[in-house]
Design a protein around this motif. Sequence first.
Motif, short mmCIF file in Angstrom:
data_model
loop_
_atom_site.label_atom_id
_atom_site.label_comp_id
_atom_site.label_asym_id
_atom_site.label_seq_id
_atom_site.Cartn_x
_atom_site.Cartn_y
_atom_site.Cartn_z
N VAL A 145 0.87 -1.18 0.00
CA VAL A 145 0.00 0.00 0.00
C VAL A 145 0.90 1.23 0.00
N PRO A 146 0.39 2.40 -0.37
CA PRO A 146 1.22 3.61 -0.36
C PRO A 146 1.89 3.82 0.99
N SER A 147 3.19 4.08 0.98
CA SER A 147 3.94 4.26 2.23
C SER A 147 4.33 5.73 2.39
N ARG A 148 4.91 6.04 3.56
CA ARG A 148 5.15 7.45 3.85
C ARG A 148 6.33 7.65 4.80
N VAL A 149 7.03 8.78 4.59
CA VAL A 149 8.08 9.23 5.51
C VAL A 149 7.64 10.58 6.06
N VAL A 150 7.66 10.72 7.37
CA VAL A 150 7.34 11.99 8.02
C VAL A 150 8.57 12.43 8.81
N ASN A 151 9.10 13.61 8.48
CA ASN A 151 10.26 14.15 9.18
C ASN A 151 9.84 15.34 10.04
N LEU A 152 10.20 15.29 11.32
CA LEU A 152 9.84 16.39 12.22
C LEU A 152 10.88 17.50 12.14
N THR A 153 10.43 18.65 11.67
CA THR A 153 11.32 19.79 11.55
C THR A 153 10.87 20.88 12.52
N SER A 154 11.33 22.11 12.31
CA SER A 154 11.00 23.18 13.24
C SER A 154 10.98 24.53 12.52
N PHE A 155 10.10 25.40 12.99
CA PHE A 155 10.02 26.75 12.41
C PHE A 155 11.30 27.54 12.68
N THR A 156 12.16 27.02 13.55
CA THR A 156 13.42 27.71 13.85
C THR A 156 14.46 27.54 12.75
N HIS A 157 14.15 26.74 11.71
CA HIS A 157 15.15 26.54 10.66
C HIS A 157 15.56 27.88 10.05
N ARG A 158 16.85 28.00 9.75
CA ARG A 158 17.40 29.27 9.27
C ARG A 158 17.96 29.12 7.86
N CYS A 159 18.29 30.21 7.26
CA CYS A 159 18.81 30.22 5.89
C CYS A 159 20.31 29.93 5.87
N GLU A 160 20.66 28.69 6.13
CA GLU A 160 22.06 28.27 6.05
C GLU A 160 22.39 27.86 4.61
N ILE A 161 23.55 28.25 4.13
CA ILE A 161 23.93 27.92 2.76
C ILE A 161 25.01 26.84 2.71
N ASP A 162 25.81 26.74 3.76
CA ASP A 162 26.91 25.78 3.76
C ASP A 162 26.39 24.37 4.01
N VAL A 163 26.30 23.58 2.95
CA VAL A 163 25.84 22.20 3.08
C VAL A 163 26.93 21.24 2.61
N SER A 164 28.18 21.61 2.85
CA SER A 164 29.30 20.75 2.49
C SER A 164 29.39 19.57 3.45
N GLU A 165 30.19 18.56 3.07
CA GLU A 165 30.35 17.40 3.94
C GLU A 165 30.97 17.80 5.27
N GLU A 166 31.89 18.77 5.22
CA GLU A 166 32.53 19.24 6.45
C GLU A 166 31.51 19.90 7.37
N ALA A 167 30.61 20.70 6.77
CA ALA A 167 29.57 21.36 7.57
C ALA A 167 28.65 20.34 8.21
N LEU A 168 28.32 19.27 7.46
CA LEU A 168 27.42 18.26 7.99
C LEU A 168 28.05 17.47 9.13
N GLN A 169 29.37 17.41 9.17
CA GLN A 169 30.05 16.73 10.28
C GLN A 169 30.08 17.60 11.53
N GLY A 170 29.65 18.88 11.37
CA GLY A 170 29.61 19.78 12.52
C GLY A 170 30.95 20.37 12.88
N VAL A 171 31.88 20.40 11.92
CA VAL A 171 33.22 20.92 12.19
C VAL A 171 33.16 22.37 12.65
N LYS A 172 32.32 23.17 11.98
CA LYS A 172 32.27 24.60 12.30
C LYS A 172 31.72 24.84 13.70
N PHE A 173 30.83 23.95 14.17
CA PHE A 173 30.28 24.12 15.51
C PHE A 173 31.35 23.84 16.57
#
Length: 284
Positions: free
Chosen positions: A111-139
């Motif tokens: 039957v039709p299946s579904r993915v639901v991802n819980l996000t938040s209105f706090t999301h911001r306009c981040e542009i850096d989506v490099s692999e290094e950024a995703l590892q949280g190096v900058k944080f």
Amino acid sequence: MFYFASAGRSAQLLSETAKEIRRQQPDACLEAFQVDLSSYRSIKKFEASLNQWIWDSNLEPSIQLLINNAGMLAKSHRVTEDGIDEVMQTNYIGPFILTSILLPLLKNSPVPSRVVNLTSFTHRCEIDVSEEALQGVKFGQHSVGGSYPLASTYEYTKFCLLVFSYELHRQLNISSGISVMAADPGVVETRIMRELPPCLSRFAFFILRTLNLLQQPDTGIGAVLDAALAPPEASGKYFFGGKGRTIRSSVLSYDIEVAKKLWAASSALLRDLRLRDREFNTES
């Protein structure tokens, strides 16, 4: 007969959740799995356990609904065994990996299946989506000699999860039989601020309650239920606040080029983790 697989990091919360489900649905066939989304090996172990349970229960090897609800705040930069910032891995990388691993089961649903991802209105306009950024190096760099940017880290993870939701929707399209929804419950009184000093979290909840913005979990769940029960044509929508309401998210969250870069960087990170895991198993 209803079949539920409940997965989470806390054994105690899993037990409480299982009891509540059985109370409301006595004939439910339920299995609880302990999994830590900040660990690739834990996710792989969960995959094996889930497939074994499906096999032992003589069920169709499929999933009808996947809800990615994991989320955390941390007061300090902590690196996981996979070399990734813990908040980043728990809130985004983990759900990305879990969804990728479970896609074959979702696609195999009769039957039709579904993915639901819980996000938040706090999301911001981040542009850096490099692999290094995703590892949280900058944080981690920000926290050296200063405080860990917990708010911006959380916001960035929710931005990534939202953009991933839209890109997954575009890649799968309705003809695949899988719909993808983003759900934003708003401000809900949970234990997500448990690492903060008690006086600070109490004050934050007091202000939110005074402004009439704070919701109890049984109210906040509305957007998640809406996303889970909406018709397949609603795939790619952003459900907010319950009562079937959908809204537009930030302008950048719809940027296709940003989404493609995020997908490529996330996939590259997943490939690295798979390669490291294979090397570890070979050496063992």
